[in-house]
Design a protein around this motif. Structure first.
Motif, short mmCIF file in Angstrom:
data_model
loop_
_atom_site.label_atom_id
_atom_site.label_comp_id
_atom_site.label_asym_id
_atom_site.label_seq_id
_atom_site.Cartn_x
_atom_site.Cartn_y
_atom_site.Cartn_z
N ASP A 116 0.83 -1.21 0.00
CA ASP A 116 0.00 0.00 0.00
C ASP A 116 0.86 1.26 0.00
O ASP A 116 0.58 2.23 -0.71
CB ASP A 116 -0.92 -0.01 1.22
N VAL A 117 1.94 1.26 0.79
CA VAL A 117 2.86 2.41 0.80
C VAL A 117 3.49 2.56 -0.59
O VAL A 117 3.53 3.65 -1.16
CB VAL A 117 3.97 2.21 1.87
N PHE A 118 3.92 1.44 -1.14
CA PHE A 118 4.59 1.48 -2.44
C PHE A 118 3.68 2.06 -3.53
O PHE A 118 4.05 2.97 -4.25
CB PHE A 118 5.03 0.06 -2.83
N ARG A 119 2.45 1.54 -3.60
CA ARG A 119 1.58 1.97 -4.71
C ARG A 119 1.16 3.44 -4.57
O ARG A 119 0.78 4.07 -5.54
CB ARG A 119 0.35 1.06 -4.80
N ALA A 120 1.25 3.96 -3.34
CA ALA A 120 0.88 5.36 -3.14
C ALA A 120 1.91 6.31 -3.74
O ALA A 120 1.58 7.45 -4.07
CB ALA A 120 0.73 5.66 -1.64
N TYR A 121 3.14 5.87 -3.87
CA TYR A 121 4.21 6.80 -4.27
C TYR A 121 4.92 6.42 -5.56
O TYR A 121 5.38 7.28 -6.28
CB TYR A 121 5.27 6.87 -3.16
N VAL A 122 5.09 5.13 -5.80
CA VAL A 122 5.97 4.73 -6.91
C VAL A 122 5.13 4.37 -8.13
O VAL A 122 4.25 3.51 -8.06
CB VAL A 122 6.87 3.54 -6.50
N LYS A 123 5.41 5.06 -9.23
CA LYS A 123 4.62 4.88 -10.44
C LYS A 123 5.48 4.45 -11.63
O LYS A 123 4.95 4.02 -12.64
CB LYS A 123 3.92 6.20 -10.82
N SER A 124 6.82 4.61 -11.50
CA SER A 124 7.68 4.40 -12.66
C SER A 124 8.80 3.42 -12.36
O SER A 124 9.29 3.35 -11.23
CB SER A 124 8.27 5.74 -13.09
N TYR A 125 9.20 2.71 -13.39
CA TYR A 125 10.33 1.77 -13.27
C TYR A 125 11.61 2.49 -12.83
O TYR A 125 12.55 1.89 -12.33
CB TYR A 125 10.57 1.08 -14.62
N THR A 290 4.32 -11.45 -8.23
CA THR A 290 3.25 -10.44 -8.30
C THR A 290 2.05 -10.81 -7.43
O THR A 290 0.97 -10.26 -7.61
CB THR A 290 2.79 -10.26 -9.75
N LYS A 291 2.24 -11.75 -6.49
CA LYS A 291 1.09 -12.20 -5.68
C LYS A 291 0.34 -11.02 -5.05
O LYS A 291 -0.88 -10.95 -5.11
CB LYS A 291 1.57 -13.17 -4.60
N TYR A 292 1.05 -10.12 -4.39
CA TYR A 292 0.37 -8.99 -3.72
C TYR A 292 0.16 -7.81 -4.66
O TYR A 292 -0.84 -7.12 -4.58
CB TYR A 292 1.16 -8.56 -2.48
N SER A 293 1.12 -7.58 -5.54
CA SER A 293 1.00 -6.41 -6.42
C SER A 293 -0.18 -6.56 -7.38
O SER A 293 -0.85 -5.59 -7.70
CB SER A 293 2.30 -6.17 -7.19
N GLU A 294 -0.46 -7.80 -7.81
CA GLU A 294 -1.63 -7.99 -8.69
C GLU A 294 -2.92 -7.81 -7.90
O GLU A 294 -3.83 -7.10 -8.33
CB GLU A 294 -1.60 -9.37 -9.34
N ALA A 295 -2.98 -8.43 -6.74
CA ALA A 295 -4.20 -8.35 -5.93
C ALA A 295 -4.48 -6.91 -5.50
O ALA A 295 -5.64 -6.49 -5.39
CB ALA A 295 -4.08 -9.25 -4.70
N MET A 296 -3.42 -6.14 -5.26
CA MET A 296 -3.60 -4.80 -4.72
C MET A 296 -3.30 -3.71 -5.74
O MET A 296 -3.24 -2.53 -5.41
CB MET A 296 -2.71 -4.62 -3.47
N ASN A 297 -3.12 -4.13 -6.99
CA ASN A 297 -2.94 -3.17 -8.08
C ASN A 297 -1.75 -2.23 -7.85
O ASN A 297 -1.89 -1.02 -7.98
CB ASN A 297 -4.24 -2.37 -8.28
N ALA A 298 -0.63 -2.79 -7.51
CA ALA A 298 0.60 -2.00 -7.37
C ALA A 298 1.40 -2.18 -8.64
O ALA A 298 2.14 -3.14 -8.81
CB ALA A 298 1.40 -2.47 -6.16
N PRO B 9 9.76 10.34 -1.03
CA PRO B 9 8.63 10.72 -1.88
C PRO B 9 8.06 12.08 -1.49
O PRO B 9 7.02 12.15 -0.82
CB PRO B 9 7.62 9.59 -1.68
N VAL B 10 8.73 13.19 -1.90
CA VAL B 10 8.18 14.51 -1.63
C VAL B 10 6.98 14.74 -2.55
O VAL B 10 6.86 14.14 -3.60
CB VAL B 10 9.21 15.64 -1.82
N SER B 11 6.11 15.62 -2.09
CA SER B 11 4.86 15.79 -2.84
C SER B 11 4.38 17.22 -2.68
O SER B 11 4.66 17.89 -1.68
CB SER B 11 3.82 14.81 -2.27
N LYS B 12 3.68 17.73 -3.70
CA LYS B 12 3.15 19.09 -3.61
C LYS B 12 1.74 19.11 -3.03
O LYS B 12 1.23 20.15 -2.64
CB LYS B 12 3.17 19.75 -4.98
#
Lengths: 439, 439
Positions: A116-125, A290-298, B9-12
């Motif tokens: 949940d923390v990861f998907r909130a912030y990280v969007k790019s490879y 991807t067990k958790y990332s698929e289920a939680m859409n990360a 993860p800084v944010s505006k």
């Protein structure tokens, strides 16, 4: 630390339910006190060891490029409903309802929360690879907590979580943790053997348990004895370099826990090297893709602009359990024999006649000299009889003891005892300081 | 730490419910992430500050003779039934039932548990005085958690507990903590004012809150402005010596929270020195005598062989709350301005042109030189535009910034910026290292 100002409640009583030696010794040395089934207070001596183990683990995580953070103990049920583990986890999960009737739980592990923390912030490879870890108290409502801190309900665990774009990268992250674990356990004076293991409720297809051998171990383990002689990778290992060889050097040998044991394969191990023993699990690492990332859409965006679920692994070390594990491996009939790296103090200093001004003067000077040398000293200046002072110092197992008595003072000498070998020798104080410092 | 390998993860975006500046800044700088009402994950930058505050508190507790241990988060209901607080504590206590239907709770404070530990081991006046402390996560089920970590539900608190034979000794233990608190807050760059306070559910007749002044404080406070100029006792204070004077030097002036406020007394404060302000409570100390020891039968034997209930006090510091409190006191329009002692890194290093080999070579050298000087460095070698790199470095508020750009490299100079004053100057790298190190 002057003993008269410390809190070290050693005791001769061993409760009947303390079935294994580490549990007995932790109670006798006043390292812990039980506050409920599987719940312990860490008294001052025990906390020192716990902190040292935590710090070794931290340093090896950092060296391998993992970044420390800290997740809370209490989690929202919603996240576990998303992953599908809320019901699946069963009664070992301590479920809690707050004043607003919201469902929460005391985290037994953190795959959901970190995702949940990861998907909130990280969007790019571009932000990958990433490995985040924390050391936090967990709770698992074991039906029969036992063996003291070895199978408690509230326990301290270091858990790390790796995030990668591809499975290949993720397997590299797994290798890094594999190597970091070998170094961490080695620094604690332990020979921990990585063994193929079941993934259980965490999931995934690649997993190793790190096992130390001890008669009191909970699980039967089987391995090629050659493994016991493979040295740890070493602190100069380049974690940006190739690690497959380091891992291969161990995985080439047979090693498996009971669940994964294969009699036919084990039979191929040369006779005389077939080790069938009991083991204590002190670490467990998982690659579960991807067990958790698929289920939680990360998901993360690839360089081609495609969104793919992130590849994950998780890596646990039982920090509080290790305190017991190390005692199982390091004790004799007189008590604990701490490896230097995790000993609560570097040296014990005993004044034999604290009421004699000359003796106590020399002892005070020795205390100051040892501290000035950067050593952590437990200074027994209490007015008890010599026998009980010696016994207590042996029991708590500091690597070195320095004894200041009237005869030695007259001769300008102190007595130095090595707790492990039992060897005693007289020398000048300066030599004693050098000896302990150089150890 | 190289920024490209860190997790910052800084944010505006500032969520609408972040009403005060510390909450906003902690979210914007990626120090914490909310996981539920009043429950936070400490992201890497936030954890560094939390750890520094915890370590300052630890050092000042140790200096005052307190001994560290660690109690668990989960407690048995029985102990609270013994003291009579199980029902009295109300809905703020997070009550839990385990798989065997045993009643437990997540500790909101530890008077009961420490009294239980004490009575199990200490039987004689000879073991006194004793002061035991720990830093552990607590949970209070606030009806309306708000202001980020300032009023969270899961929070980190240092709580110490003193045990003495007589009331006179106990008041001395109270004085020690009073002085240690002043030093601890001073080291964090805070002016904390001890104020007479209500004892509330803890009980007792002597209590001080330690308050820092801030417009966003939750309580109205009143004091003599002269108090703001009384220096902290200092780290060379002799805790075995006489401390009444140190305490008197402060308690001679009027200072009270709203609950204890006395308009008539306040009116006697010379005009121009009457401070009526808002305050944030960062510490609270209590002397409550035998309230718990009588209820829980924690007695010690006197030298005459009589058994008497032990005299107790308790002493709390809101470690996680302090992170917010310090930001409330230390920020400007560009972000946080950390006091050096709690800053997550000592210095930020910015490479302006990481793709230029000459610039990045000099920046790498600067990174190595700063680390070799024992400094904790955040090294921004990312390929972002200069404006966003400068803004981020200002936002996270490290005391010093060192900028390596093409023009400076040509001239053999680096640019050094003092975050607090905004002052910039060019100098040689060696001078910059010396400047930051000497700060």
């Amino acid at each position: 630390m002057r003993l008269s100002r410390y809190f070290l409640p050693v005791s001769k009583d061993v409760p009947a339910d303390a079935a294994i030696v580490s549990h007995q010794l932790m109670l006798r040395t006043g390292m812990v006190r039980q506050n409920g089934a599987g719940i312990y207070t860490w008294l001052p001596l025990g906390l020192r060891v716990l902190n040292k183990i935590e710090q070794i683990v931290r340093e090896e995580m950092d060296r391998a490029g993992a970044v420390e953070m800290l997740m809370p103990t209490i989690q929202q049920a919603e996240l576990w409903q998303e992953s599908g583990r809320y019901e699946a986890y069963g009664k070992e999960m301590l479920r809690i309802t707050d004043r607003h009737e919201r469902e929460m739980l005391f985290g037994p592990t953190n795959e959901e929360l970190i995702t949940d923390v990861f998907r909130a912030y990280v969007k790019s490879y571009k932000a990958l690879p990433l490995n985040l870890y924390h050391t936090q108290w967990k709770f698992r409502d074991e039906i029969r907590p036992r063996f003291g801190v070895m199978r408690g309900r509230e326990f301290l665990m270091k858990d790390a979580y790796s995030f990668d774009l591809t499975e290949e990268d993720a397997r590299r992250s797994y290798q890094k943790m594999f190597c970091a674990y070998l170094n961490a356990f080695d620094r604690m004076g332990l020979t921990a053997i990585p063994m193929q293991a079941d993934t259980g409720p965490i999931g995934g297809d690649l997993s190793h348990e790190f096992i130390i051998l001890a008669d009191t171990g909970e699980s039967a383990v089987f391995c090629d004895g050659a493994l016991l002689d493979v040295p740890a990778p070493g602190l100069d290992l380049d974690f940006d370099g190739e690690l497959s060889d380091v891992m291969e050097r161990r995985t080439q040998y047979y090693a498996a826990t009971e669940e994964k044991h294969d009699e036919a394969e084990f039979a191929k191990v040369p006779e005389g090297r077939q080790v069938s023993a009991r083991g204590i699990e002190v670490g467990h690492i998982f690659f579960f893709g991807t067990k958790y990332s698929e289920a939680m859409n990360a998901t993360v965006q690839t360089s081609e602009g495609e969104n793919v679920p992130v590849q994950m692994g998780s890596y646990g070390i039982g920090v509080s359990r290790l305190v017991g594990g190390i005692i199982e491996a390091c004790h004799d009939e007189n008590g604990i024999v701490w490896p230097k790296s995790v000993s609560p103090f570097d040296v014990g200093l005993i004044s034999m006649k604290p009421k004699d001004e000359t003796v106590s003067g020399v002892a005070d000077d020795a205390y100051a000299a040892l501290q000035a040398a950067g050593l952590d000293v437990l200074y027994d200046e209490t007015d008890e009889r010599p026998g009980s002072k010696f016994n207590r110092m042996d029991l708590i197992g500091l690597p070195w003891q320095i004894v200041i008595g009237p005869r030695g003072v007259e001769a300008g000498m102190v007595e130095v005892k090595n707790r492990k070998t039992g060897e005693k020798s007289d020398m000048k104080l300066e030599q004693a300081v050098e000896l302990v410092k150089a150890d």
